[in-house]
Design an enzyme around this catalytic site. Structure first.
Site, PDB file in Angstrom:
ATOM      1  N   HIS A 194       0.837  -1.223   0.000  1.00 24.91           N
ATOM      2  CA  HIS A 194       0.000   0.000   0.000  1.00 24.91           C
ATOM      3  C   HIS A 194       0.867   1.266   0.000  1.00 24.91           C
ATOM      4  CE1 HIS A 194      -3.323  -2.714   1.290  1.00 24.91           C
ATOM      5  NE2 HIS A 194      -2.349  -3.273   1.984  1.00 24.91           N
ATOM      6  N   SER A 249      15.608  21.937 -15.621  1.00 26.90           N
ATOM      7  CA  SER A 249      14.432  22.713 -16.004  1.00 26.90           C
ATOM      8  C   SER A 249      14.908  24.026 -16.596  1.00 26.90           C
ATOM      9  CB  SER A 249      13.565  22.972 -14.765  1.00 26.90           C
ATOM     10  OG  SER A 249      12.803  24.149 -14.949  1.00 26.90           O
ATOM     11  N   LYS A 260      16.306  22.085 -10.400  1.00 24.91           N
ATOM     12  CA  LYS A 260      15.638  20.832 -10.769  1.00 24.91           C
ATOM     13  C   LYS A 260      16.582  19.795 -11.371  1.00 24.91           C
ATOM     14  CE  LYS A 260      11.670  19.937 -10.760  1.00 24.91           C
ATOM     15  NZ  LYS A 260      10.499  20.471 -11.450  1.00 24.91           N
ATOM     16  N   GLU A 306      10.315   8.804 -16.584  1.00 20.71           N
ATOM     17  CA  GLU A 306       8.952   9.241 -16.889  1.00 20.71           C
ATOM     18  C   GLU A 306       8.540   8.820 -18.299  1.00 20.71           C
ATOM     19  OE1 GLU A 306       8.179  13.468 -15.209  1.00 20.71           O
ATOM     20  OE2 GLU A 306      10.345  13.216 -15.318  1.00 20.71           O
ATOM     21  N   TYR A 324      -8.032 -12.605 -46.472  1.00 20.02           N
ATOM     22  CA  TYR A 324      -7.390 -11.293 -46.373  1.00 20.02           C
ATOM     23  C   TYR A 324      -8.388 -10.159 -46.619  1.00 20.02           C
ATOM     24  CZ  TYR A 324      -4.325  -7.341 -47.347  1.00 20.02           C
ATOM     25  OH  TYR A 324      -3.729  -6.114 -47.317  1.00 20.02           O
ATOM     26  N   GLN A 382      -3.690  -4.168 -43.558  1.00 18.12           N
ATOM     27  CA  GLN A 382      -2.525  -3.327 -43.806  1.00 18.12           C
ATOM     28  C   GLN A 382      -2.283  -2.392 -42.610  1.00 18.12           C
ATOM     29  OE1 GLN A 382      -1.603  -1.893 -47.879  1.00 18.12           O
ATOM     30  NE2 GLN A 382      -2.121   0.109 -47.057  1.00 18.12           N
TER      31      GLN A 382
END
Ligand code: ARG
Length: 463
Positions: free
Chosen positions: A157, A278, A284, A291, A318, A323
């Protein structure tokens, strides 16, 4: 002008928008190597079977080799008017060797051609991804061995649960990655049947030797049903499912890196190599790579959804909808490759803050379970009662603002009179992790054994 490849019954060429929606060359050009290999195998077989003259087969093979070197040398002009890779190659073959090029398409169709090319391409991609995943495992196992005894908080948790070792945490991802590799290997096994020779949908009246072609292209066998072979794309779905699961695994770890590197947490550090600054906030240090690994999962899972939806309503055999199978797959697998490489880099780069980790492991009364287990083991108290007693001891420690192992024996005995000072042998985080010796548990000794087992399995020399 009508199309040279199929325009016999057409009087005019296509509308510009028809050409635009129909053309796949912008993405299926990536299949050029597989397309040429399959054509060479087909021509060789046609020659051996006497379906085309040996001379024609030889010229075709020679012409195809020329085209391969033209494409690889950047000297090939791909034409949208020629729709796809198959017709681009065949048209150029005609320019190079003349009318005998037209014999190559005997007993085949673009339907079995594209299904064959795409499977070959998928096989190569799976092999590349597998090697990348092995390198990722190696980075993880190497770091795990280094940190077999580095104690950190384990969470459930996202609340401090029990102390674990950093090495144990890393090895969890080695196990996940092993299953990811297994899924790719499984998909590879099943996709390795050759559609070529199924022709448009019904097979052909020419006396093919499909075993010969299959062998030349490294397929296990020719596909046994022509309708199935030209019209299923389950191999793409399966590979994307494997890719999606693998990317979810990478994403979970990426999320942990994002959390752990936050100044609020600070359990690990990434170097300048895997962070960015940054443009406005000079302090920063952003974990952009992590990310982006987390973010790329979206498009990988999206590609899986895309192909499932494309295929779900298609009657056999087909249909041109198919495609639409390639762009998503190609995009997803390149996103996955990039993600694996970025994670491998970050694993090598990240440095745990062992002091902070240990301190965090000791906070939140992470050794409470050890205390309860001690009461069960040493005082023979039933676990439920032990749980309750421990809860009261934790409450006392919390009220005094001290860690469990800093509480006095007298304070503990005020709650449970029979406790002895032997209890202090299990209350520190180091002692806690050392005691977790059950198979699969976090004890440094176990982690060392497991890390070494993986290093060996990955073909690495073990110290
Ligand atoms: N470019 C097509 C594809 O990727 C090749 C097969 C075309 N077949 C056809 N009958 N038009 O699916």
């Amino acid at each position: 002008m009508s199309n040279k490849m199929w325009g016999g019954r057409f009087e005019t060429g296509p509308d510009a928008i028809m050409e635009e929606i129909n053309a796949s060359i912008d993405f299926d050009r990536h299949l050029y190597r597989q397309d040429i290999a399959a054509s060479k195998a087909h021509a060789d077989m046609l020659g051996k079977q006497g379906i085309i003259a040996a001379d024609d087969a030889k010229n075709i093979a020679h012409g195809l080799d020329t085209i391969l070197s033209e494409i690889e040398g950047g000297k090939f002009t791909f034409k949208r008017a020629l729709e796809d890779i198959h017709m681009n190659v065949e048209s150029r073959l005609t320019e190079i060797i003349g009318p005998s090029a037209g014999r190559l398409h005997t007993a085949r169709s673009r339907n079995d051609q594209v299904a064959t090319d795409f499977r070959l391409w998928m096989r190569d991609s799976i092999d590349t991804i597998d090697a990348a995943l092995a390198a990722y495992q190696l980075a993880l196992a190497t770091k795990a061995l280094e940190h077999a005894g580095t104690v950190m908080p384990g969470f459930t948790h996202l609340q401090t649960a029990q102390p674990v070792t950093f090495g144990h945490h890393l090895l969890a991802y080695v196990e996940m990655t092993a299953r990811d590799r297994g899924r790719f290997a499984d998909a590879r096994k099943r996709l390795n049947e050759m559609p070529l020779g199924s022709a448009a949908l019904a097979g052909t009246s020419f006396p093919l030797d499909r075993d010969m072609t299959a062998k030349a292209l490294g397929f296990d066998r020719p596909a046994a049903n022509s309708l199935d072979a030209v019209s299923d794309r389950d191999f793409a779905m399966e590979t994307l499912a494997a890719a999606s699961i693998a990317s979810v695994h990478l994403s979970r770890f990426a999320e942990e890196i994002v959390m752990w590197t936050s100044p609020l947490v600070g359990l690990v550090k990434l170097s300048d190599k895997f962070t960015t600054g940054s443009s406005i906030m000079p302090q920063k240090r952003n974990p952009d790579a992590a990310e982006l690994v987390r973010g790329k999962t979206g498009r990988i899972i999206g590609a899986l959804n895309g192909i499932l939806i494309v295929m779900k309503g298609l009657p056999l055999a087909y249909a041109k909808d198919m495609q639409e199978d390639k762009e998503g797959v190609m995009d997803a697998l390149s996103a996955l490759s990039l993600s694996i490489a970025a994670m491998t880099g970050m694993v090598g780069d990240l440095t745990p803050d062992a002091t902070k980790m240990k301190k965090a492991a000791g906070e939140g009364y992470a050794t409470a379970t050890d205390l309860a287990d001690w009461l069960v083991r040493t005082l023979k108290i039933p676990f439920r009662d032990a749980h309750h007693i421990t809860g009261r001891i934790v409450a006392k420690a919390a009220a005094d603002g001290v860690a469990l192992h800093k509480l006095s024996l007298a304070d503990m005995q005020a709650i449970e009179a029979t406790i002895t000072d032997d209890v202090f042998n299990v209350l520190s985080v180091d002692k806690s992790v050392k005691s977790r010796v059950s198979f699969g548990g976090t004890a440094p000794k176990n982690v060392k054994t497991q890390a070494k087992r993986w290093l060996k399995k990955l073909g690495h020399s073990v110290p």
